[in-house]
Design an enzyme around this catalytic site. Structure first.
Site, mmCIF file in Angstrom:
data_model
loop_
_atom_site.group_PDB
_atom_site.id
_atom_site.type_symbol
_atom_site.label_atom_id
_atom_site.label_comp_id
_atom_site.label_asym_id
_atom_site.label_seq_id
_atom_site.Cartn_x
_atom_site.Cartn_y
_atom_site.Cartn_z
ATOM 1 N N HIS A 25 0.862 -1.208 0.000
ATOM 2 C CA HIS A 25 0.000 0.000 0.000
ATOM 3 C C HIS A 25 0.887 1.242 0.000
ATOM 4 O O HIS A 25 1.543 1.525 0.996
ATOM 5 C CB HIS A 25 -0.892 0.015 1.252
ATOM 6 C CG HIS A 25 -1.777 1.225 1.363
ATOM 7 N ND1 HIS A 25 -3.093 1.148 1.776
ATOM 8 C CD2 HIS A 25 -1.564 2.540 1.136
ATOM 9 C CE1 HIS A 25 -3.636 2.345 1.803
ATOM 10 N NE2 HIS A 25 -2.710 3.231 1.414
ATOM 11 N N ARG A 56 1.834 9.239 -6.318
ATOM 12 C CA ARG A 56 1.439 10.484 -6.990
ATOM 13 C C ARG A 56 1.777 10.384 -8.481
ATOM 14 O O ARG A 56 1.813 9.286 -9.016
ATOM 15 C CB ARG A 56 2.077 11.721 -6.328
ATOM 16 C CG ARG A 56 1.968 11.772 -4.803
ATOM 17 C CD ARG A 56 0.563 11.716 -4.254
ATOM 18 N NE ARG A 56 0.558 11.963 -2.805
ATOM 19 C CZ ARG A 56 -0.382 11.531 -1.993
ATOM 20 N NH1 ARG A 56 -1.398 10.819 -2.436
ATOM 21 N NH2 ARG A 56 -0.331 11.818 -0.704
ATOM 22 N N ASN A 77 -5.529 7.087 -5.990
ATOM 23 C CA ASN A 77 -6.184 8.367 -5.655
ATOM 24 C C ASN A 77 -5.443 9.567 -6.234
ATOM 25 O O ASN A 77 -5.068 10.485 -5.524
ATOM 26 C CB ASN A 77 -6.386 8.506 -4.136
ATOM 27 C CG ASN A 77 -5.095 8.513 -3.341
ATOM 28 O OD1 ASN A 77 -4.083 7.950 -3.768
ATOM 29 N ND2 ASN A 77 -5.103 9.153 -2.183
ATOM 30 N N LYS A 94 -9.743 -0.341 -5.261
ATOM 31 C CA LYS A 94 -9.667 0.347 -3.976
ATOM 32 C C LYS A 94 -10.960 1.089 -3.713
ATOM 33 O O LYS A 94 -11.436 1.833 -4.576
ATOM 34 C CB LYS A 94 -8.497 1.351 -4.003
ATOM 35 C CG LYS A 94 -8.317 2.151 -2.725
ATOM 36 C CD LYS A 94 -7.840 1.300 -1.576
ATOM 37 C CE LYS A 94 -7.853 2.053 -0.253
ATOM 38 N NZ LYS A 94 -6.668 2.867 -0.051
ATOM 39 N N HIS A 111 -10.322 1.502 2.385
ATOM 40 C CA HIS A 111 -10.053 2.518 3.413
ATOM 41 C C HIS A 111 -11.246 2.458 4.351
ATOM 42 O O HIS A 111 -12.330 2.946 4.020
ATOM 43 C CB HIS A 111 -9.879 3.912 2.801
ATOM 44 C CG HIS A 111 -9.602 4.959 3.836
ATOM 45 N ND1 HIS A 111 -8.375 5.589 3.953
ATOM 46 C CD2 HIS A 111 -10.367 5.441 4.844
ATOM 47 C CE1 HIS A 111 -8.420 6.430 4.987
ATOM 48 N NE2 HIS A 111 -9.616 6.356 5.544
ATOM 49 N N LEU A 125 -4.297 9.637 7.918
ATOM 50 C CA LEU A 125 -5.605 9.009 8.119
ATOM 51 C C LEU A 125 -5.509 7.518 7.819
ATOM 52 O O LEU A 125 -4.798 7.145 6.885
ATOM 53 C CB LEU A 125 -6.650 9.681 7.221
ATOM 54 C CG LEU A 125 -7.039 11.096 7.668
ATOM 55 C CD1 LEU A 125 -7.878 11.782 6.611
ATOM 56 C CD2 LEU A 125 -7.796 11.059 9.007
ATOM 57 N N ASP A 170 1.851 2.849 3.356
ATOM 58 C CA ASP A 170 1.005 4.028 3.159
ATOM 59 C C ASP A 170 1.848 5.284 2.992
ATOM 60 O O ASP A 170 1.423 6.381 3.357
ATOM 61 C CB ASP A 170 -0.010 4.189 4.301
ATOM 62 C CG ASP A 170 -1.142 5.138 3.925
ATOM 63 O OD1 ASP A 170 -1.328 5.413 2.736
ATOM 64 O OD2 ASP A 170 -1.828 5.624 4.847
ATOM 65 N N HIS A 207 3.273 14.702 0.764
ATOM 66 C CA HIS A 207 2.645 16.015 0.595
ATOM 67 C C HIS A 207 3.733 17.050 0.844
ATOM 68 O O HIS A 207 4.459 16.940 1.847
ATOM 69 C CB HIS A 207 1.536 16.244 1.634
ATOM 70 C CG HIS A 207 0.358 15.323 1.498
ATOM 71 N ND1 HIS A 207 -0.676 15.540 0.627
ATOM 72 C CD2 HIS A 207 0.062 14.163 2.139
ATOM 73 C CE1 HIS A 207 -1.575 14.569 0.727
ATOM 74 N NE2 HIS A 207 -1.140 13.716 1.636
HETATM 75 C C1 NCD Z 1 -3.262 9.160 1.943
HETATM 76 C C2 NCD Z 1 -2.844 10.128 0.854
HETATM 77 O O1 NCD Z 1 -2.223 11.161 1.160
HETATM 78 O O2 NCD Z 1 -3.118 9.878 -0.333
HETATM 79 N N1 NCD Z 1 -3.218 9.849 3.212
HETATM 80 C C3 NCD Z 1 -3.189 9.284 4.438
HETATM 81 O O3 NCD Z 1 -3.238 10.029 5.418
HETATM 82 N N2 NCD Z 1 -3.085 7.996 4.625
HETATM 83 C C4 NCD Z 1 -4.625 8.596 1.645
HETATM 84 C C5 NCD Z 1 -4.962 7.339 2.421
HETATM 85 O O4 NCD Z 1 -4.238 6.346 2.375
HETATM 86 O O5 NCD Z 1 -6.009 7.327 3.086
HETATM 87 ZN ZN ZN Z 2 -2.936 5.202 1.645
HETATM 88 ZN ZN ZN Z 3 -6.519 5.308 3.156
#
Ligand code: NCD
Ligand code: ZN
Ligand code: ZN
Length: 343
Positions: free
Chosen positions: A13, A17, A41, A98, A135, A218, A246, A250
């Site tokens: 996971h 980007r 996403n 997803k 999610h 998150l 994950d 950012h």
């Molecule tokens: C993830 C993201 O920035 O795309 N952010 C996060 O806090 N985990 C999205 C996600 O995995 O829920």
């Molecule tokens: Zn994620």
């Molecule tokens: Zn997520």
């Protein structure tokens, strides 16, 4: 033990980007992971086979020379996803879909509003031997943010798993004892990924003594009893729980803002931090199963054959990294010491 060699891990996971950001994220992951499940996403999201294939090409183009790194592609479910979309994804080699409840997390606005109407799509996933990645948080604003994972289990997860008995489901980035207990007692074909931040941190690490936006992700960090439940379950070594960083970059100014983005960019340290956790727990012998075996087995993919070696050696995570567009980003665990290093 001062050195450990394991089968080369996979990351089940993460978020790469797009565009020039791939020149940062793909090499960071390819340095130690052989495969990674790439979350869809993007803006706009990767909703079809065609979009997934094009995205895969852009990822492959960003690999370091000579790298055998392979992205595992996913598509993003919306209210409009059809059974035909799933068939086409299968034909294109997409392994999983997803599901983001609409509004649950970063770039989830096009996600699912009516989960109930997606059951034909879930059935199609099962028929095509594809996985459903979830999610797992409700989005009802009156539900306390710390309770949204547990609520999702009660309101939806139980039903999905029962109503589509042959569907493989991954409960992504779990954060609570409730999720651990649910997965442990669920039928075969239900598993979970666990991030380094949820093993290492609890909500005090985000809020005590000042707000730390770089620990905000998150599902949000929970109280220490939940962190402990996650640590206990990886210590026990159940094959239902495997590595998913994950890693979610950012730019610094998007995190350090009056409405900061959720996500920790951990690719440069995640494998080392997992190793540190398993070492703290006294179960370095369980690292290989979690990092390199159980995920591949659950996805029905061959195990990797190469190995990686980690050595006990302290190093400091950089306080800042410059993205290809010139923006700084603060990596997860910035400025802190990590006790294991990739050889
Ligand atoms: C993830 C993201 O920035 O795309 N952010 C996060 O806090 N985990 C999205 C996600 O995995 O829920
Ligand atoms: Zn994620
Ligand atoms: Zn997520």
């Amino acid at each position: 033990m001062n050195e450990i060699t394991i089968i080369k891990p996979d990351d089940w996971h993460l978020h790469f980007r797009d565009e020039d950001m791939l020149l940062e994220t793909v090499p960071a992951t390819a340095r130690c992971f052989e495969r990674a499940v790439v979350m869809p996403n993007l803006v706009p999201p990767v909703t079809t086979a065609e979009l997934a294939l094009r995205y895969k090409e852009r990822i492959l183009a960003a690999r370091p020379a000579g790298s055998s790194f392979t992205p595992v592609m996913t598509i993003y479910l919306t209210d409009k996803t059809s059974v035909q979309d799933i068939k086409e994804a299968k034909q294109a080699g997409v392994l999983a879909a997803k599901m983001y409840p609409a509004g649950a997390t970063t770039n989830s606005d096009s996600g699912v509003n009516s989960l109930e109407s997606l059951y034909p799509v879930f059935e199609a996933l099962a028929e095509n031997n594809m996985l459903l990645l979830i999610h797992g948080e409700v989005t009802q604003k009156h539900i306390d943010i710390f309770d949204r994972e547990k609520e999702f289990i009660d309101q939806h997860m139980v039903n999905i798993v029962e109503r589509v008995p042959n569907l493989k489901v991954v409960f992504e980035h779990i954060t609570t004892k409730d999720a651990v207990d649910f997965v442990l007692s669920a039928r075969e074909g239900v598993a979970a990924t666990i991030t380094p931040q949820h093993l290492m941190l609890n909500r005090n690490d985000m809020l005590d003594g000042g707000m730390r936006p770089h620990n905000y992700c998150l599902p949000v960090l929970k109280r220490s009893t939940h962190q402990q439940a996650l640590r206990d379950v990886v210590k026990a070594g159940s094959p239902k729980f495997f590595l998913g960083t994950d890693s979610a970059p950012h730019a610094k100014h998007r995190k350090e803002s009056d409405c900061g983005c959720a996500g920790c960019y951990s690719a440069w340290s995640a494998l080392e931090l997992y190793t540190q956790v398993f070492d703290e727990l006294g179960v370095l012998d369980k690292l290989e199963g979690f990092a390199s075996l159980y995920g591949a087995d659950f996805y029905g993919l061959p195990r990797n054959t190469e190995t990686v070696t980690l050595v006990r050696e302290s190093w400091e995570v950089p306080t800042s990294i410059t993205l290809p567009n010139g923006d700084p980003i603060v990596p997860f665990f910035a400025g802190k010491q990590v006790s294991w290093k990739l050889k």
